[in-house]
Design a protein around this motif. Structure first.
Motif, PDB file in Angstrom:
ATOM      1  N   SER A 131      17.707 -17.511   6.615  1.00 18.87           N
ATOM      2  CA  SER A 131      17.793 -18.945   6.332  1.00 18.87           C
ATOM      3  C   SER A 131      18.765 -19.659   7.268  1.00 18.87           C
ATOM      4  O   SER A 131      19.798 -19.114   7.648  1.00 18.87           O
ATOM      5  N   ARG A 132      18.392 -20.908   7.608  1.00 17.78           N
ATOM      6  CA  ARG A 132      19.279 -21.782   8.393  1.00 17.78           C
ATOM      7  C   ARG A 132      19.801 -22.916   7.534  1.00 17.78           C
ATOM      8  O   ARG A 132      20.317 -23.905   8.054  1.00 17.78           O
ATOM      9  N   ALA A 133      19.666 -22.782   6.217  1.00 17.38           N
ATOM     10  CA  ALA A 133      20.085 -23.862   5.317  1.00 17.38           C
ATOM     11  C   ALA A 133      21.565 -24.178   5.466  1.00 17.38           C
ATOM     12  O   ALA A 133      21.993 -25.320   5.275  1.00 17.38           O
ATOM     13  N   MET A 151      13.006 -30.750  10.197  1.00 12.83           N
ATOM     14  CA  MET A 151      13.448 -29.834   9.155  1.00 12.83           C
ATOM     15  C   MET A 151      13.589 -30.538   7.813  1.00 12.83           C
ATOM     16  O   MET A 151      13.093 -30.059   6.785  1.00 12.83           O
ATOM     17  N   HIS A 155      11.264 -29.867   4.567  1.00 14.55           N
ATOM     18  CA  HIS A 155      11.870 -29.353   3.331  1.00 14.55           C
ATOM     19  C   HIS A 155      11.501 -30.226   2.135  1.00 14.55           C
ATOM     20  O   HIS A 155      11.284 -29.721   1.029  1.00 14.55           O
ATOM     21  N   ARG A 167      15.235 -22.491   0.238  1.00 14.02           N
ATOM     22  CA  ARG A 167      15.704 -23.696   0.919  1.00 14.02           C
ATOM     23  C   ARG A 167      15.148 -23.817   2.336  1.00 14.02           C
ATOM     24  O   ARG A 167      14.928 -24.911   2.827  1.00 14.02           O
ATOM     25  N   ASP A 168      14.939 -22.683   2.993  1.00 15.77           N
ATOM     26  CA  ASP A 168      14.414 -22.708   4.358  1.00 15.77           C
ATOM     27  C   ASP A 168      13.265 -21.712   4.466  1.00 15.77           C
ATOM     28  O   ASP A 168      13.476 -20.508   4.589  1.00 15.77           O
ATOM     29  N   CYS A 171      12.336 -20.419   8.875  1.00 17.32           N
ATOM     30  CA  CYS A 171      13.088 -19.571   9.801  1.00 17.32           C
ATOM     31  C   CYS A 171      12.224 -18.352  10.137  1.00 17.32           C
ATOM     32  O   CYS A 171      11.719 -17.672   9.243  1.00 17.32           O
TER      33      CYS A 171
END
Length: 262
Positions: A131-133, A151, A155, A167-168, A171
């Motif tokens: 994840s990149r959240a 993004m 989302h 959340r992501d 990725c």
């Protein structure tokens, strides 16, 4: 250059994980989605430098390396599906060839989280999403204004149409147990950018006890040469295409046009 760097990093990381994570072996699969660049040549060159190759033109280009070539470009989802369904390992990792996710940081992270998941459940079907959240509040990764806009918009639609549990979803660094890879990717219909959202929908249809999904932060940075054209027109078309795919996923499963086959 990207694929060569990723092969180097993946090999080093997997060999390190064999020593620290009690894993016995690994394979590296590169899927060439009908590309017109030198992905195939670079992959074979890398293998020639590191392992003995018995037949360069065969599907297997080394004891631990396999090259899968699709004759026609069919989309990212189709390429990942081709690799995942053919993977032989107990754990299957998908990673983007551009190396945007640091595999030396990401692989230990997803392996550790997977260990936590499988020790708290009796199922052999599980997935861990890189994840990149955390990027929204931390400077662990660098992202352009265009990618940030895309993004956030994506989302919003994912949360509204698909799921709020992850959340992501986008990725390109995800770890699956072998059983999860077989079930999820054999049921996958979407073949382009938004295929990850269908994976989440499928896992949630199976239920949290049958296919738990975890999410863990990974180190990521934007890499030049992305396949995503960031011109205003292209960005609008990609966004509309993703929205269309998410509506399609939700509608088709809700109406019973698509069914989960176990």
């Amino acid at each position: 250059k990207d694929i060569t760097n990723l092969c180097h990093a993946a090999t080093l990381s997997c060999c390190t994980s064999e020593k620290t994570q009690n894993t016995s072996s690994f394979e590296l699969i590169v899927v060439d989605d009908g590309s017109i660049d030198d992905t195939r040549i670079k992959t074979i060159d890398f293998v020639n430098q590191h392992v003995n190759v018995s037949n360069k033109d065969a599907g297997s280009v080394g004891d631990s390396f396999r090259l899968i070539t699709l004759h026609q470009n069919s989309g990212k989802g189709a390429a990942v599906r081709a690799g995942m369904i053919r993977a032989k390992g107990a754990l299957c990792l998908m990673a983007d060839a551009d190396g945007a996710t640091d595999i030396t940081d990401g692989l230990p992270a997803v392996l550790k989280e997977m260990a936590n998941v499988v020790t708290t459940t009796t199922t052999t079907t599980a997935a861990v999403f890189g994840s990149r959240a955390h990027m929204e509040n931390k400077s662990k990764a660098v992202r352009s204004t265009v990618r940030t806009f895309l993004m956030k918009a994506f989302h919003f639609f994912v949360k509204t149409l698909c799921s709020s549990s992850i959340r992501d979803t986008q990725c390109g660094f995800k770890l699956f147990t072998r059983d999860a890879a077989i079930v999820l990717f054999s049921n996958l219909h979407l073949t382009r950018w938004a295929f990850d959202t269908e994976l989440v929908v499928l896992a949630e249809m199976m239920g949290k006890d049958a296919c738990p999904i975890a999410e863990v932060g990974v180190k990521w940075e934007e890499v030049d040469g992305s396949k995503l054209d960031t011109s205003k027109l292209s960005l609008a078309l990609v966004s509309l295409g993703m929205l269309r795919d998410m509506i399609c996923v939700r509608s088709c499963y809700t109406l019973g046009l698509w069914r989960l086959r176990r």
